[in-house]
Every structure is written in structure tokens, then in C-alpha cells.
Enzyme design. Structure first.
Site, short mmCIF file in Angstrom:
data_model
loop_
_atom_site.label_atom_id
_atom_site.label_comp_id
_atom_site.label_asym_id
_atom_site.label_seq_id
_atom_site.Cartn_x
_atom_site.Cartn_y
_atom_site.Cartn_z
N ALA A 105 0.85 -1.19 0.00
CA ALA A 105 0.00 0.00 0.00
C ALA A 105 0.89 1.23 0.00
O ALA A 105 2.11 1.14 0.18
CB ALA A 105 -0.89 0.02 1.24
N LYS A 106 0.33 2.37 -0.21
CA LYS A 106 1.05 3.64 -0.08
C LYS A 106 0.03 4.75 0.09
O LYS A 106 -1.11 4.63 -0.36
CB LYS A 106 1.86 3.91 -1.35
CG LYS A 106 3.05 4.81 -1.13
CD LYS A 106 4.22 4.03 -0.55
CE LYS A 106 5.44 4.87 -0.35
NZ LYS A 106 6.59 4.02 0.03
#
Ligand code: NAD
Length: 416
Positions: A105-106
Site C-alpha cells: 500500500a502507499k
């Protein structure tokens, strides 16, 4: 520089190549091409002067087949959904390459943190946390620091999350200060991983690390710590840079003194006994090891042929474009790709999460020993795959990472 191809386009091209090599079923490739979830938020805060500030933010969750989502949060004026999506995808492969039980994720907020006060940044962080609250959590998605966010940012996220939940949840975020559940060694972990990879690559190319010359682009958390550690190991750091420019001294710079200078003046530029050079010149410096540790697309088709380093260890995410990869490979440069070279950060983030879940605190030696074992194994896995498949280290790492994630998706099956 390098505006022709967006980060997400590059990530998709890399995925396509890996899928072909792995002969992936088209449906699995289709699943991996797009994030599982992208959340766009408008973060509204009161600025110090009384005005209202509206900032665009997002959290992109790429794939969680191997475990909860995991990835940093970036504050930067150039943050876009495209960039964050690419970074989320790279996190998925990175966690698989070092074989830790996380997905990728980011997150990011488009803002200029350098022009914001500490109290504005705190309000921004808390408001953003409240807006992504439903989608994060210790078994769901665990944020960490990235460009222009740090352990204090993580402390604000942990506090906001805990206040809403009603009790303290240290395992909801990693990269925290040690006083509230952070791990020993987390601050230096990414850089130690970069330097371990550079050391292993030096062994493979018969380069002696002691006395080897090193250039580092970016003098933030990753760049400064990488310079410090490799200097402590006996290498000679001859050039460093930050967003204001670079400095060079062929006889070696003392990273500790350069850091003090940056603390006092805000930049490495102007450090005594050094010549001012441009950021481009740092990348083109004659040296044995180059560590790009700033932003994406720094080594591209306009300058790849001018890179003189024998080893490139990618501290940053996505610093080299595919065009530049081809040029470096042709020249015989040993490039250690980001999803391996900078995986030390997420590895120790994982150790922090495990310690938090167990309400334990490990000594630094234990953390660093575990990190050393993990990174050396991942380096050799990737290196051996590159020899077996007769490809560069980036393609080998992608094949390894994408293959492991695809296996997990197939094993889990589709619901319903
Ligand atoms: P940071 O904010 O601490 O440092 C960024 C540095 O880059 C600063 O010194 C800044 O001045 C410099 N910089 C910005 N623009 C530049 C430019 N155009 N040219 C040269 N220097 C420039 O960020 P960080 O945490 O050190 O992250 C750096 C890179 O490493 C990013 O790509 C990030 O995604 C990656 N990374 C970080 C971690 C981590 O644990 N912090 C882990 C994995 C990967």
C-alpha cells in the site's frame, strides 16, 4: 527530467515483463494490474493564519494476498494518485521479495511540508488519519514514514487512531519513536539494508568495500544513514546532495560533519572542503557505488550513459527508468533494484509490528541480526535467479516477487 513515462506506467511495464516470464494466467495479471482499493480524500485544516487549507490525499491498497497492506505515507508537492499507485504496487513486490507477510500500500498528501508549521502538519496528519481510519488498522493496513514524514508523523497517526478507537493501538503504524513502541534500528533499517546489498554486490564484483568510493543522491533519512553506515564500514563517501544541490570532495566527506552542517544551514551545500556540484553531477560522479536516495526517475535515458558507478544500490523507490535500466545493464553496471535494496525499512517495520503485537521490545543487536539474515538471503535469492534466468537483478527481483504474490492469489482462490 524523465517526465515522459509516469511511475504507474513504469510499474505496469515491469509487471507485464514479469508476467510474461512467469507465463502468468491473463486473469492473474489483470488482478495485479490495478489496486484492490484506492481511497481519495480531501484533507481540510485550519492554517495558522486562520485561513482554511484544502489538501488532496489518498491511500492506495494494491494487494493483500500475502498479509495486511503495508506502506509509507508521503508528503510532497508532486504527490499524485498515479505515483502513489505505482509505489503501492512496488510495496507488494518488495514484501514478497524479502518474504514478509504483508501486501503493498502507499499513501500521500499533495502539500509542501517545508512551507508548513509543525502545528499545521500535526492537524494535517490527524485529519488525514481520521479520513482513512476505516481502511487502516493492525490487521488491515499499517502505514509507515516515507518522503517528508517521520517518526513524529507516525506518533500523531497512532494517537489519532487510538483516540478514535478508545484505546492505544501501537501496532496500527510503524516507524514510531521508541518511547511509544518503535523498534530499535528502524530509523537506520532502510539504509542498513541498502548498504548490506551494496556490500554483497561488491563481493560478487570483487570490489573491496574498504576504500570504495560512494556517491549518494538525497541526504534525508535514507541517504544520510546510508552514507554514515558505509563510511563506518571504511568506504569513502565522495559526493552527496539534497534538493538544494550537491557537494563533492574526491578525498572523502565526513557524513557526520555534513549532517551537522545540514542541521545548521538546511542543506549540504556550502559544507567546508567541498566543491558545489549539481544533482545531475552527483549521479554522474566517478565512483564505485552510487546510492540514489531521493525521488523517482532520477536516472533516465538522458543521463544513464553518464553514470560511472560499478554498483547502483537504489535507496529511493523508482529512481531508474526502464530506458536507463537497459543502458546500465548493457554497460555491465550491477544495479540492485529498489524492491530489494531498500526493503530493510519494511523488514524492520515488520519486526516492529511483531514486537508490538507481542508487547515485546528486542535489543538492537537482535533486530540488526535478523535484518542481516533476511536481506542477505533475499539478495542471494535474487542474484541466483538473475544468473539462472540470464536477466538483470531488477527483472529477477520482479519475477521472484510477482511469482510469490501470484502463487498466494491462486492458493486463496476467488470468493465467492
Ligand atoms: P526524506 O524526506 O527523509 O529525504 C528525502 C531527501 O531527498 C532529502 O534530503 C531531500 O532534500 C532530497 N531531495 C528531494 N528532492 C531532491 C532532488 N530533486 N534531488 C536530490 N535530492 C532531493 O525521505 P526518505 O525517507 O529518505 O526517502 C527517500 C527515498 O527512499 C524515497 O524514494 C522513499 O520512497 C524511499 N524509501 C524510504 C524508506 C524509509 O524507510 N524512509 C524506505 C524505503 C524507501
Amino acid at each position: 527530467m524523465g517526465k515522459e513515462q509516469s511511475a504507474y506506467c513504469i510499474a505496469l511495464e515491469q509487471l507485464e515483463n514479469a508476467s510474461e516470464r512467469l507465463d502468468l494466467e491473463p486473469g492473474i495479471h489483470d488482478i495485479l494490474k490495478v489496486p484492490k482499493r484506492s481511497l481519495i480524500v480531501s484533507v481540510t485544516i485550519r492554517m495558522d493564519d486562520g485561513d482554511i487549507g484544502v489538501f488532496s490525499g489518498c491511500r492506495v491498497q494494491h494487494m493483500d494476498a500475502r498479509g495486511p497492506f503495508k506502506g509509507g505515507i508521503r508528503y510532497h508537492p508532486d504527490v499524485t494518485l498515479d505515483e502513489v499507485t505505482a509505489l503501492a504496487m512496488w510495496m507488494t513486490w518488495k514484501c514478497a521479495v524479502v518474504d514478509i507477510p504483508y501486501g503493498g500500500a502507499k499513501g500521500g498528501i499533495t502539500c509542501n511540508p517545508k512551507q508548513m508549521s509543525r502545528t499545521e502538519l500535526e492537524r494535517l496528519t490527524r485529519r488525514y488519519t481520521s479520513m482513512i481510519y476505516d481502511f487502516i488498522g493492525p490487521y488491515r493496513d499499517v502505514p509507515a514514514p516515507d518522503v517528508y514524514t517521520d517518526s513524529q508523523t507516525m506518533a500523531w497517526i497512532m494517537d489519532t487512531y487510538g483516540q478514535i478507537r478508545g484505546y492505544s493501538v501501537p501496532e496500527c503504524v510503524t516507524g514510531k519513536p521508541i518511547s511509544i513502541g518503535g523498534s530499535e534500528g528502524r530509523t537506520e533499517a532502510t539504509s542498513l539494508g541498502v548498504d548490506i546489498c551494496a556490500r554483497e554486490a561488491a563481493k560478487k564484483t570483487n570490489l573491496k568495500l574498504k576504500g570504495a568510493t560512494v556517491a549518494v543522491q538525497g541526504f534525508g533519512n535514507v541517504g544520510w544513514n546510508a552514507a554514515k553506515i558505509v563510511h563506518d564500514w571504511g568506504a569513502k563517501v565522495i559526493a552527496v546532495s539534497d534538493s538544494m544541490g550537491g557537494i563533492h570532495n574526491p578525498n572523502g566527506l565526513n557524513p557526520y560533519d555534513v549532517y551537522e552542517h545540514k542541521l545548521k544551514t538546511g542543506s549540504v551545500v556550502g559544507y567546508k572542503d567541498s566543491k558545489k556540484i549539481t544533482n545531475e553531477e552527483v549521479l554522474e560522479t566517478k565512483c564505485d557505488i552510487l546510492i540514489p536516495a531521493a525521488l523517482e526517475n532520477q536516472i533516465n535515458k538522458t543521463n544513464a550513459d553518464k553514470v560511472q558507478a560499478k554498483i547502483v544500490a537504489e535507496g529511493a523507490n523508482g529512481p531508474t527508468t526502464p530506458d536507463a535500466d537497459a543502458v546500465l545493464c548493457e554497460k555491465g553496471t550491477l544495479l540492485i533494484p529498489d524492491i530489494l535494496a531498500n526493503a530493510g525499512g519494511v523488514t524492520v517495520s515488520y519486526y516492529e509490528w511483531v514486537q508490538n503485537l507481542e508487547r515485546d521490545h528486542w535489543p538492537l543487536e537482535e533486530v540488526n541480526q535478523k535484518l542481516e539474515t533476511k536481506i542477505v538471503k533475499a539478495f542471494n535469492d535474487v542474484y541466483n535467479m538473475s544468473k539462472k534466468n540470464k536477466c538483470d537483478m531488477r527483472n529477477a527481483a520482479l519475477t521472484l516477487g510477482v511469482g510469490r504474490v501470484a502463487d498466494a492469489i491462486k492458493t486463496l482462490g476467488l470468493w465467492p
